[in-house]
Design an enzyme around this catalytic site. Sequence first.
Site, mmCIF file in Angstrom:
data_model
loop_
_atom_site.group_PDB
_atom_site.id
_atom_site.type_symbol
_atom_site.label_atom_id
_atom_site.label_comp_id
_atom_site.label_asym_id
_atom_site.label_seq_id
_atom_site.Cartn_x
_atom_site.Cartn_y
_atom_site.Cartn_z
ATOM 1 N N SER A 1 40.532 41.765 41.477
ATOM 2 C CA SER A 1 41.406 40.604 40.420
ATOM 3 C C SER A 1 41.173 39.345 41.450
ATOM 4 C CB SER A 1 42.838 41.133 40.809
ATOM 5 O OG SER A 1 43.770 39.957 40.523
ATOM 6 N N HIS B 1 38.649 41.312 37.222
ATOM 7 C CA HIS B 1 39.967 41.716 36.476
ATOM 8 C C HIS B 1 40.710 40.216 36.507
ATOM 9 C CE1 HIS B 1 43.415 44.176 35.575
ATOM 10 N NE2 HIS B 1 44.176 43.145 36.337
ATOM 11 N N ASP C 1 44.016 38.189 35.416
ATOM 12 C CA ASP C 1 45.444 38.550 35.245
ATOM 13 C C ASP C 1 46.014 37.479 34.375
ATOM 14 O OD1 ASP C 1 46.072 40.944 36.531
ATOM 15 O OD2 ASP C 1 45.376 40.016 38.356
ATOM 16 N N MET D 1 49.294 35.541 32.593
ATOM 17 C CA MET D 1 50.610 35.584 32.829
ATOM 18 C C MET D 1 51.248 34.615 32.016
ATOM 19 S SD MET D 1 50.980 36.680 36.907
ATOM 20 C CE MET D 1 50.191 38.290 37.369
ATOM 21 N N HIS E 1 43.752 41.475 31.743
ATOM 22 C CA HIS E 1 44.996 42.217 31.872
ATOM 23 C C HIS E 1 46.200 41.324 31.202
ATOM 24 C CE1 HIS E 1 48.221 44.174 34.592
ATOM 25 N NE2 HIS E 1 48.636 44.214 33.569
ATOM 26 N N MET F 1 49.760 39.983 30.524
ATOM 27 C CA MET F 1 50.762 40.093 30.874
ATOM 28 C C MET F 1 51.741 39.148 30.218
ATOM 29 S SD MET F 1 50.416 41.089 34.943
ATOM 30 C CE MET F 1 48.867 40.725 34.879
ATOM 31 N N MET G 1 50.407 50.523 36.297
ATOM 32 C CA MET G 1 50.549 49.658 37.433
ATOM 33 C C MET G 1 51.264 50.290 38.541
ATOM 34 S SD MET G 1 49.739 46.574 36.094
ATOM 35 C CE MET G 1 50.387 45.725 37.829
ATOM 36 N N ASP H 1 46.401 49.571 39.226
ATOM 37 C CA ASP H 1 46.394 48.090 39.660
ATOM 38 C C ASP H 1 47.595 47.720 40.565
ATOM 39 O OD1 ASP H 1 46.205 45.462 39.502
ATOM 40 O OD2 ASP H 1 46.560 45.185 37.431
HETATM 41 C C1 DX5 Z 1 49.868 42.105 39.418
HETATM 42 C C2 DX5 Z 1 48.444 42.040 38.846
HETATM 43 C C3 DX5 Z 1 47.130 42.574 40.017
HETATM 44 C C4 DX5 Z 1 47.216 41.941 41.122
HETATM 45 C C5 DX5 Z 1 46.720 42.685 42.109
HETATM 46 O O1 DX5 Z 1 50.653 41.842 38.354
HETATM 47 O O2 DX5 Z 1 48.386 42.716 37.806
HETATM 48 O O3 DX5 Z 1 46.148 42.925 39.110
HETATM 49 O O4 DX5 Z 1 46.336 40.932 41.051
HETATM 50 O O5 DX5 Z 1 46.652 42.164 43.233
HETATM 51 P P1 DX5 Z 1 46.927 43.198 44.860
HETATM 52 O O6 DX5 Z 1 45.634 44.011 44.685
HETATM 53 O O7 DX5 Z 1 47.020 42.085 45.947
HETATM 54 O O8 DX5 Z 1 48.094 43.967 44.639
HETATM 55 ZN ZN ZN Z 2 46.274 43.256 36.788
#
Ligand code: DX5
Ligand code: ZN
Length: 226
Positions: free
Chosen positions: A10, A33, A35, A37, A66, A68, A137, A175
């Site tokens: 990520s 990956h 993220d 948001m 991903h 969110m 998650m 994740d």
């Molecule tokens: C959290 C994300 C993850 C995050 C993982 O909401 O979906 O992908 O970046 O980061 P680490 O590996 O540091 O938990």
């Molecule tokens: Zn993620």
Amino acid sequence: MPVGLQITPSILNADFAALGAEVARIPNADWVHVDVMDNHFVPNLTFGPTMVEALSRSTTLPLDAHLMIDDVDRCAADYVEAGAGSVTFHIEAAKAPIRLAREIRHAGARASMALKPATPIEPYEDLLPELDMILLMTVEPGFGGQRFLDLVLPKVRRAREAVERHGLETWVQVDGGVSLETIGRCAEAGADVFVAGSAVYSAADPDAMVVALRERAEEAVAGSGA
Ligand code: DX5
Ligand code: ZN
């Protein structure tokens, strides 16, 4: 055809001012990956389709988006168009998950459904044939660098059993908090795709960490006889 265990770093904890260069540091990754948001579904704000499109032009690695975001039914297809090879929606946000999964596949990407740590898998088992991956998650979504939640591991096991019971090849992704210390437990429980953010980007050599994580997962699977 099974593709083996995959590592999807990520970029959430990478340097946002130099994302092209950050992605170039992990040539051994299977996917990147991303993220996404929206500051509504989770209390954090990152990037949208324009950034995904720019990233897809800057790397040959496939992108694993991903999402969110609350308004995922309306927005998911934009990420396929932006170049993501896999698009994950949260079941807690999707209003019409079957229609959405079909739309993602139809647009040409792998369709994936994510579950927050407290969301059970059982009510959604019948959706599995519509999905190429399920994301479980292992932290509450929103931020990198949180502590891995071991309480999700039984759900990882049940998800893997459900995939096998249905005779599918759906990938099971974990994740959140995945590191050299926790990845073995995830692999033993049946995960085959591993997101790792801070473990990779806080390492002195992120690509060596990608390789080490994959090896640790493979050792765990071999050791458990899974
Ligand atoms: C959290 C994300 C993850 C995050 C993982 O909401 O979906 O992908 O970046 O980061 P680490 O590996 O540091 O938990
Ligand atoms: Zn993620």
